[in-house]
Design a protein around this motif. Structure first.
Motif, short mmCIF file in Angstrom:
data_model
loop_
_atom_site.label_atom_id
_atom_site.label_comp_id
_atom_site.label_asym_id
_atom_site.label_seq_id
_atom_site.Cartn_x
_atom_site.Cartn_y
_atom_site.Cartn_z
N LYS A 49 15.14 14.87 34.75
CA LYS A 49 16.44 14.21 34.69
C LYS A 49 16.29 12.80 34.15
N GLU A 50 15.23 12.13 34.60
CA GLU A 50 14.98 10.76 34.18
C GLU A 50 14.80 10.70 32.67
N ALA A 51 14.00 11.66 32.15
CA ALA A 51 13.75 11.69 30.70
C ALA A 51 15.02 12.05 29.95
N SER A 52 15.80 12.96 30.51
CA SER A 52 17.06 13.36 29.87
C SER A 52 18.00 12.18 29.75
N GLU A 53 18.08 11.43 30.84
CA GLU A 53 18.96 10.26 30.87
C GLU A 53 18.49 9.24 29.83
N ALA A 54 17.19 8.99 29.81
CA ALA A 54 16.64 8.00 28.87
C ALA A 54 16.93 8.41 27.43
N SER A 59 19.07 7.86 22.23
CA SER A 59 19.31 8.60 20.99
C SER A 59 20.67 8.24 20.40
N ASP A 60 21.48 7.53 21.18
CA ASP A 60 22.79 7.10 20.68
C ASP A 60 22.69 5.63 20.28
N PRO A 61 22.80 5.32 18.99
CA PRO A 61 22.55 3.95 18.51
C PRO A 61 23.39 2.90 19.25
N SER A 66 23.37 -1.40 23.29
CA SER A 66 23.97 -1.94 24.50
C SER A 66 22.91 -2.07 25.59
N TYR A 67 22.06 -1.03 25.67
CA TYR A 67 20.98 -1.05 26.67
C TYR A 67 19.98 -2.16 26.35
N ASP A 68 19.66 -2.34 25.06
CA ASP A 68 18.72 -3.37 24.66
C ASP A 68 19.22 -4.76 25.07
N ARG A 69 20.53 -4.96 24.95
CA ARG A 69 21.08 -6.28 25.26
C ARG A 69 21.34 -6.49 26.75
N PHE A 70 21.91 -5.47 27.39
CA PHE A 70 22.35 -5.70 28.78
C PHE A 70 21.59 -4.91 29.82
N GLY A 71 20.63 -4.11 29.41
CA GLY A 71 19.88 -3.32 30.38
C GLY A 71 20.75 -2.21 30.95
N PHE A 72 20.43 -1.73 32.14
CA PHE A 72 21.16 -0.62 32.76
C PHE A 72 22.65 -0.93 32.91
N ALA A 73 22.96 -2.21 33.13
CA ALA A 73 24.37 -2.59 33.34
C ALA A 73 25.20 -2.22 32.12
N GLY A 74 24.58 -2.24 30.95
CA GLY A 74 25.33 -1.97 29.73
C GLY A 74 25.61 -0.49 29.48
N VAL A 75 24.90 0.37 30.16
CA VAL A 75 25.03 1.80 29.83
C VAL A 75 25.28 2.71 31.01
N GLN A 76 25.10 2.20 32.19
CA GLN A 76 25.12 3.07 33.36
C GLN A 76 26.35 3.98 33.43
N SER A 77 27.49 3.40 33.14
CA SER A 77 28.72 4.17 33.31
C SER A 77 28.71 5.43 32.44
N ASP A 78 28.11 5.34 31.30
CA ASP A 78 28.09 6.49 30.40
C ASP A 78 27.37 7.69 31.01
N PHE A 79 26.22 7.42 31.57
CA PHE A 79 25.47 8.54 32.12
C PHE A 79 26.13 9.08 33.38
N SER A 80 26.78 8.21 34.12
CA SER A 80 27.45 8.68 35.33
C SER A 80 28.54 9.68 34.98
N ARG A 81 29.20 9.42 33.87
CA ARG A 81 30.29 10.28 33.45
C ARG A 81 29.77 11.71 33.23
N VAL A 82 28.64 11.77 32.55
CA VAL A 82 28.03 13.07 32.29
C VAL A 82 27.58 13.71 33.59
N ASN A 83 26.96 12.88 34.40
CA ASN A 83 26.37 13.37 35.62
C ASN A 83 27.40 13.78 36.66
N ALA A 84 28.61 13.23 36.50
CA ALA A 84 29.63 13.47 37.50
C ALA A 84 30.05 14.92 37.54
#
Ligand SMILES: [Zn+2]
Ligand SMILES: [Zn+2]
Length: 390
Positions: A49-54, A59-61, A66-84
């Protein structure tokens, strides 16, 4: 849950990894950690799951920057949506995230090809089996009885299907207490997600085999050839499926056997062709027969048949023998196709002296066409008017 690891670190790539490098790294991780391949490692599912999330993020530019600039805070919501969404298995999560990327890919087919529905408890009926079986044109026309060897997975006789080595027995899985299902909880921001999935430790079996049986390597099943009788009715065509009830794979825990489906493939015949329920043949006749007409004997699957070639038969004419084609039973009763002979003739390549002599005679006696002769006469007459001296 432990501290979240950096996505690049998870995939083991550098911060400037290319798309290709990311994909390769992810495939490697996915293969290593896919829960189906690591039934004995409960951590594998988490790692997968960890690798899938990463990979989903990197893989999405857009997400990656966003992740490069803000870390997890910049992307977290996206993965939660999928995971929900409530994914019942890791495979579902995997396929929903990466289906497009891997469709038709070797990796994809490795995980999802021939995927089985797992039912952790209760009797499971065996799967249906499908096999192709080739028969001759004649067998298809007349029908036949055959005995075929079908490799069927059966309960291993050494361990009686338990998968455990003789003298030992499987233990109840500690992770799921034998239920075969486990509950996964994730905290994403302010929301907690709970999903049920097949136990990652025992893969839904509810028990763990410590020492696997040598006969079946722990699978509890072995392949055996079983002789199965096929009763092929007359008139079948390629694609016809025979269903042999309860001759498929054996079930588990008292579940019944699946069915065996035999898909027939009819070999092509050098002379007879099938079109629907008709049988078509192409025959070459001597050209005088086409002109004068007469009888001609042709072979049919039901024996020789005398056909009458009418006078002045044109090249490509079709002669029909009614009800001498495919005969087969339908729900409305017997159905009879026709036998169709396509007539061809041509200038013979070689001729005997006698034939040549006869043709020479014919050439002398056979007049030009009257129509053409009259036309010729007229044209010659007409041309006389224009006679000029050169
Ligand atoms: Zn065994
Ligand atoms: Zn379990």
């Amino acid at each position: 849950m432990s501290e979240k690891r950096d996505y690049y670190e998870v995939l083991g790539v550098s911060k400037d990894a290319t798309e290709d490098e990311l994909k390769k790294a992810f495939r490697k991780k996915a293969m290593e950690n896919h829960p189906d391949r690591n039934p004995d490692d409960p951590k594998a599912a988490e790692k997968f799951k960890e690798a899938s999330e990463a990979y989903e993020i990197l893989s999405d530019p857009q997400k990656r920057s966003s992740y490069d600039r803000f870390g997890f805070a910049g992307v977290q919501s996206d993965f939660s949506r999928v995971n929900a969404r409530d994914f019942s298995t890791i495979s579902d999560l995997f396929s929903s995230l990466f289906r497009d990327d891997f469709m038709g890919d070797d990796l994809f087919s490795m995980f999802f090809g021939g995927r089985q529905r797992r039912r952790p408890t209760g009797p499971q009926s065996g799967s249906d089996l499908l096999m192709n079986y080739e028969i001759t044109f004649e067998d298809a026309v007349y029908g036949t009885k055959k005995v075929v060897d079908v490799p069927i997975k059966k309960e291993c006789t050494e361990c009686n299907g338990s998968g455990a080595q003789k003298g030992t027995s499987p233990e109840t899985c500690k992770n799921c207490q034998g239920s075969g299902m486990e509950t996964i909880e994730r905290q994403m921001g302010f929301t907690r997600y709970i999903s049920q999935q097949v136990c990652s430790t025992c893969r839904g079996k509810g028990e763990i085999v410590d020492k696997p049986c040598k006969g079946c390597k722990g699978s509890g099943r072995s392949k055996e050839n079983e002789k199965i009788k096929l009763d092929i009715p007359p008139g079948v065509d390629s694609g016809f499926r025979l269903r042999i009830k309860s001759k498929g794979e054996e079930g588990r825990l008292g579940g019944g056997r699946g069915d065996l489906y035999v898909r027939l493939i009819v070999e092509s015949h050098p002379f007879y062709k099938r079109q629907g329920d008709n049988i078509i043949v192409e025959i070459l006749i001597p050209f005088p027969l086409a002109i004068l007409g007469g009888n001609f004997t042709i072979p049919t699957p039901y024996g020789p048949e005398k056909i009458k070639i009418p006078k002045k038969t044109k090249e490509g004419s079709i002669l029909r023998l009614q009800r001498k084609g495919i005969k087969r039973k339908t729900s409305y009763g017997m159905n009879y196709g026709d036998f169709l002979a396509v007539i061809h003739y041509e200038i013979p390549e070689r001729m005997s002296e006698e034939e040549k002599e006869l043709l020479e005679k014919l050439k002398d006696v056979m007049p030009f066409s009257v129509k053409q002769e009259n036309l010729f006469k007229k044209l010659i007459e007409d041309s006389k008017q224009y006679e000029v001296d050169y």
